[in-house]
Design a protein around this motif. Structure first.
Motif, PDB file in Angstrom:
ATOM      1  N   LEU A  81       0.585  -0.815  -0.233  1.00 25.21           N
ATOM      2  CA  LEU A  81      -0.396   0.509  -0.174  1.00 25.21           C
ATOM      3  C   LEU A  81       0.738   1.260  -0.485  1.00 25.21           C
ATOM      4  CD1 LEU A  81      -2.878  -1.149   2.663  1.00 25.21           C
ATOM      5  CD2 LEU A  81      -2.852  -0.475   0.478  1.00 25.21           C
ATOM      6  N   GLU A  82       1.774   1.530   0.992  1.00 24.15           N
ATOM      7  CA  GLU A  82       2.642   2.052   0.310  1.00 24.15           C
ATOM      8  C   GLU A  82       3.494   2.642  -0.508  1.00 24.15           C
ATOM      9  OE1 GLU A  82       3.260   4.237   3.199  1.00 24.15           O
ATOM     10  OE2 GLU A  82       1.510   3.426   4.587  1.00 24.15           O
ATOM     11  N   ILE A  83       3.898   1.388  -1.241  1.00 23.05           N
ATOM     12  CA  ILE A  83       4.401   1.811  -2.170  1.00 23.05           C
ATOM     13  C   ILE A  83       3.790   2.541  -3.619  1.00 23.05           C
ATOM     14  CG2 ILE A  83       5.541   0.763  -4.236  1.00 23.05           C
ATOM     15  CD1 ILE A  83       6.826  -1.804  -2.417  1.00 23.05           C
ATOM     16  N   TYR A  84       1.770   1.571  -2.952  1.00 21.93           N
ATOM     17  CA  TYR A  84       1.247   2.252  -3.933  1.00 21.93           C
ATOM     18  C   TYR A  84       0.693   3.945  -3.963  1.00 21.93           C
ATOM     19  CZ  TYR A  84      -3.156   3.186  -5.853  1.00 21.93           C
ATOM     20  OH  TYR A  84      -4.611   3.225  -6.799  1.00 21.93           O
ATOM     21  N   LYS A  85       0.973   4.457  -3.063  1.00 24.86           N
ATOM     22  CA  LYS A  85       0.975   5.854  -2.966  1.00 24.86           C
ATOM     23  C   LYS A  85       2.515   6.641  -3.174  1.00 24.86           C
ATOM     24  CE  LYS A  85      -1.572   5.490   1.894  1.00 24.86           C
ATOM     25  NZ  LYS A  85      -1.865   5.047   3.448  1.00 24.86           N
ATOM     26  N   LEU A  86       2.974   5.785  -3.243  1.00 22.95           N
ATOM     27  CA  LEU A  86       4.218   6.638  -3.736  1.00 22.95           C
ATOM     28  C   LEU A  86       4.509   6.852  -5.212  1.00 22.95           C
ATOM     29  CD1 LEU A  86       7.303   4.625  -1.026  1.00 22.95           C
ATOM     30  CD2 LEU A  86       6.804   7.479  -1.257  1.00 22.95           C
ATOM     31  N   GLU A  87       3.826   5.626  -5.906  1.00 22.93           N
ATOM     32  CA  GLU A  87       4.047   5.965  -7.228  1.00 22.93           C
ATOM     33  C   GLU A  87       2.603   6.182  -8.228  1.00 22.93           C
ATOM     34  OE1 GLU A  87       4.167   1.460  -8.124  1.00 22.93           O
ATOM     35  OE2 GLU A  87       6.741   1.533  -7.753  1.00 22.93           O
ATOM     36  N   LYS A  88       2.418   6.879  -6.831  1.00 23.15           N
ATOM     37  CA  LYS A  88       0.801   7.285  -7.742  1.00 23.15           C
ATOM     38  C   LYS A  88       0.829   8.477  -8.957  1.00 23.15           C
ATOM     39  CE  LYS A  88      -3.796   9.720  -5.581  1.00 23.15           C
ATOM     40  NZ  LYS A  88      -3.995  10.401  -4.685  1.00 23.15           N
ATOM     41  N   ASN A  89       0.161   8.688  -9.630  1.00 20.77           N
ATOM     42  CA  ASN A  89      -0.124   9.113 -11.145  1.00 20.77           C
ATOM     43  C   ASN A  89       1.705   9.342 -11.150  1.00 20.77           C
ATOM     44  OD1 ASN A  89      -2.310   9.957 -10.625  1.00 20.77           O
ATOM     45  ND2 ASN A  89      -1.471  11.490  -8.672  1.00 20.77           N
ATOM     46  N   VAL A  90       1.949   8.561 -11.174  1.00 20.43           N
ATOM     47  CA  VAL A  90       3.571   8.399 -11.645  1.00 20.43           C
ATOM     48  C   VAL A  90       3.692   8.204 -13.130  1.00 20.43           C
ATOM     49  CG1 VAL A  90       6.181   7.398 -11.640  1.00 20.43           C
ATOM     50  CG2 VAL A  90       5.503   8.396  -9.672  1.00 20.43           C
ATOM     51  N   SER A  91       2.862   6.906 -13.284  1.00 22.89           N
ATOM     52  CA  SER A  91       2.473   5.617 -14.740  1.00 22.89           C
ATOM     53  C   SER A  91       2.253   7.165 -15.877  1.00 22.89           C
ATOM     54  CB  SER A  91       1.237   5.046 -14.353  1.00 22.89           C
ATOM     55  OG  SER A  91       0.676   5.585 -13.824  1.00 22.89           O
ATOM     56  N   MET A  92       1.368   8.272 -15.137  1.00 24.81           N
ATOM     57  CA  MET A  92       0.502   9.538 -16.425  1.00 24.81           C
ATOM     58  C   MET A  92       1.879   9.437 -16.941  1.00 24.81           C
ATOM     59  SD  MET A  92      -1.861  12.345 -15.665  1.00 24.81           S
ATOM     60  CE  MET A  92      -3.237  10.898 -14.732  1.00 24.81           C
ATOM     61  N   LEU A  93       2.445  10.591 -16.423  1.00 23.83           N
ATOM     62  CA  LEU A  93       4.072  11.088 -16.285  1.00 23.83           C
ATOM     63  C   LEU A  93       4.633  10.216 -17.503  1.00 23.83           C
ATOM     64  CD1 LEU A  93       5.978  13.853 -15.660  1.00 23.83           C
ATOM     65  CD2 LEU A  93       7.023  12.141 -14.480  1.00 23.83           C
ATOM     66  N   ALA A  94       5.168   8.688 -17.130  1.00 24.26           N
ATOM     67  CA  ALA A  94       4.947   8.395 -18.358  1.00 24.26           C
ATOM     68  C   ALA A  94       4.363   8.270 -20.093  1.00 24.26           C
ATOM     69  CB  ALA A  94       5.188   6.515 -17.452  1.00 24.26           C
ATOM     70  N   THR A  95       2.696   8.076 -20.066  1.00 27.32           N
ATOM     71  CA  THR A  95       2.117   7.709 -19.956  1.00 27.32           C
ATOM     72  C   THR A  95       2.497   9.804 -21.709  1.00 27.32           C
ATOM     73  OG1 THR A  95       0.654   6.818 -19.172  1.00 27.32           O
ATOM     74  CG2 THR A  95      -0.348   7.530 -21.025  1.00 27.32           C
ATOM     75  N   ILE A  96       2.548  10.554 -20.984  1.00 28.27           N
ATOM     76  CA  ILE A  96       2.846  11.977 -21.477  1.00 28.27           C
ATOM     77  C   ILE A  96       4.398  11.527 -22.057  1.00 28.27           C
ATOM     78  CG2 ILE A  96       3.161  14.210 -20.648  1.00 28.27           C
ATOM     79  CD1 ILE A  96       0.987  13.579 -18.342  1.00 28.27           C
ATOM     80  N   SER A  97       5.176  10.841 -21.554  1.00 27.10           N
ATOM     81  CA  SER A  97       6.787  10.954 -22.586  1.00 27.10           C
ATOM     82  C   SER A  97       6.538  10.226 -23.326  1.00 27.10           C
ATOM     83  CB  SER A  97       7.613   9.947 -21.120  1.00 27.10           C
ATOM     84  OG  SER A  97       7.367   8.618 -21.369  1.00 27.10           O
ATOM     85  N   GLY A  98       5.348   9.316 -23.677  1.00 27.10           N
ATOM     86  CA  GLY A  98       5.047   8.253 -25.126  1.00 27.10           C
ATOM     87  C   GLY A  98       4.112   9.714 -26.012  1.00 27.10           C
ATOM     88  N   ALA A  99       3.214  10.285 -25.281  1.00 24.10           N
ATOM     89  CA  ALA A  99       1.924  10.946 -26.124  1.00 24.10           C
ATOM     90  C   ALA A  99       2.575  12.235 -26.480  1.00 24.10           C
ATOM     91  CB  ALA A  99       0.893  11.141 -24.948  1.00 24.10           C
ATOM     92  N   GLY A 100       3.393  13.037 -25.674  1.00 20.69           N
ATOM     93  CA  GLY A 100       4.172  13.843 -26.276  1.00 20.69           C
ATOM     94  C   GLY A 100       4.617  13.886 -27.984  1.00 20.69           C
ATOM     95  N   PRO A 101       5.586  13.305 -28.002  1.00 22.60           N
ATOM     96  CA  PRO A 101       6.170  12.785 -28.839  1.00 22.60           C
ATOM     97  C   PRO A 101       5.452  12.461 -30.447  1.00 22.60           C
ATOM     98  CG  PRO A 101       7.736  12.417 -27.424  1.00 22.60           C
ATOM     99  CD  PRO A 101       6.615  12.351 -27.062  1.00 22.60           C
ATOM    100  N   MET A 102       4.865  11.888 -30.058  1.00 23.75           N
ATOM    101  CA  MET A 102       3.640  11.141 -30.889  1.00 23.75           C
ATOM    102  C   MET A 102       2.772  12.138 -31.376  1.00 23.75           C
ATOM    103  SD  MET A 102       2.787   7.497 -29.273  1.00 23.75           S
ATOM    104  CE  MET A 102       1.541   6.886 -30.288  1.00 23.75           C
ATOM    105  N   THR A 103       2.093  12.783 -30.387  1.00 17.78           N
ATOM    106  CA  THR A 103       1.392  14.274 -30.945  1.00 17.78           C
ATOM    107  C   THR A 103       1.697  15.352 -31.312  1.00 17.78           C
ATOM    108  OG1 THR A 103       0.504  14.046 -28.605  1.00 17.78           O
ATOM    109  CG2 THR A 103      -0.045  16.126 -29.646  1.00 17.78           C
ATOM    110  N   GLY A 104       2.722  15.400 -31.560  1.00 12.72           N
ATOM    111  CA  GLY A 104       3.942  16.062 -32.025  1.00 12.72           C
ATOM    112  C   GLY A 104       3.891  15.748 -33.665  1.00 12.72           C
ATOM    113  N   PHE A 105       4.424  14.589 -33.385  1.00 15.80           N
ATOM    114  CA  PHE A 105       4.742  14.152 -34.641  1.00 15.80           C
ATOM    115  C   PHE A 105       2.870  13.969 -35.994  1.00 15.80           C
ATOM    116  CE2 PHE A 105       8.141  10.816 -33.403  1.00 15.80           C
ATOM    117  CZ  PHE A 105       8.489  12.033 -33.717  1.00 15.80           C
ATOM    118  N   LEU A 106       1.873  13.820 -35.431  1.00 20.84           N
ATOM    119  CA  LEU A 106       0.295  14.083 -35.752  1.00 20.84           C
ATOM    120  C   LEU A 106       0.634  15.378 -36.208  1.00 20.84           C
ATOM    121  CD1 LEU A 106      -2.341  13.331 -35.916  1.00 20.84           C
ATOM    122  CD2 LEU A 106      -2.781  13.988 -34.126  1.00 20.84           C
ATOM    123  N   GLY A 107       0.999  16.694 -36.190  1.00 17.25           N
ATOM    124  CA  GLY A 107       1.382  18.015 -36.245  1.00 17.25           C
ATOM    125  C   GLY A 107       1.900  17.866 -37.351  1.00 17.25           C
TER     126      GLY A 107
END
Length: 234
Positions: free
Chosen positions: A130-156
């Motif tokens: 449970l403590e690890i889950y609290k520490l990692e909260k929303n960190v996966s969203m940061l990883a998603t943005i790191s992939g979605a950002g360049p893809m959105t740029g390539f879409l442009g």
């Protein structure tokens, strides 16, 4: 009279040369980012939203992880002394006064004292998850943005090239380079901004992963010390 004519001719020639010299046009960053038309502007807005969300997630998680590492250096020594002297309530109170995940793990173990060691170990492991889950909260969203950002740029980029080729096709083969500027600006600027968003998010994500791993290792080390204390309380 001839001198006047020569002077007038020289003035006309100088004026003609001055008119022929192209005036250098500067382009500000704001104009560059907004010169890609409606499609490019929408993509830019999306990229900037991703960028600000990534910055917020990074600094919010960084502060949370930093707070998780704040624990008294003598915490485990005090826990050890209280348990060896039978002051279980004092040990619980000491854990309750701390906001670190290590203290919450130890408190969970202290509340199970008197039960089999495997039950205590299982309770600590579950609390640790449970403590690890609290520490990692929303960190996966940061990883998603790191992939979605360049893809959105390539879409442009693709959108900008479509606009450029559409204008070339609709002009009947006679088109000036300036008419293609909107599509070219869209293609280039969205790519750059998308890569910047992706790089910043990727670096921030990996930094948070490293910091989280350090906290997890600290929790494991203190949990092992507590279990060893229960094995040999004397």
């Amino acid at each position: 009279m001839s001198i006047l004519l020569q002077t007038d001719s020289l003035s006309v020639a100088q004026q003609t040369m001055a008119d022929a010299v192209p005036v250098e046009k500067t382009l500000s960053i704001i104009e560059l980012l907004t010169s890609g038309g409606l499609g490019g502007q929408l993509i830019m807005i999306s990229l900037f939203l991703m960028f600000f969300v990534a910055l917020y997630l990074y600094f919010e998680r960084l502060m949370a992880i930093k707070n998780a590492t704040q624990i008294d250096a003598n915490f485990m020594n005090q826990i050890r002394d209280n348990i060896r002297n039978g002051r279980i309530d004092n040990a619980k109170m000491l854990c309750a006064h701390s906001t670190s995940p290590v203290a919450r793990l130890i408190e969970k173990g202290i509340s199970r004292i008197g039960k089999p060691l495997n039950d205590i170990n299982t309770a600590i492991e579950n609390a640790g998850k449970l403590e690890i889950y609290k520490l990692e909260k929303n960190v996966s969203m940061l990883a998603t943005i790191s992939g979605a950002g360049p893809m959105t740029g390539f879409l442009g980029t693709v959108l900008g090239m479509i606009l450029a080729f559409h204008k070339m096709a609709s002009s009947g083969g006679q088109i000036e380079v300036g008419a293609l500027s909107e599509g070219i600006y869209t293609a280039m600027t969205t790519t750059v901004v998308g890569l910047v968003v992706g790089i910043v998010s990727y670096v921030g994500y990996n930094h948070l992963v490293v910091k989280t791993d350090k906290v997890v290792h600290m929790m494991e080390a203190n949990a092992i010390d507590f279990l060893d204390l229960l094995n040999d309380p004397a």
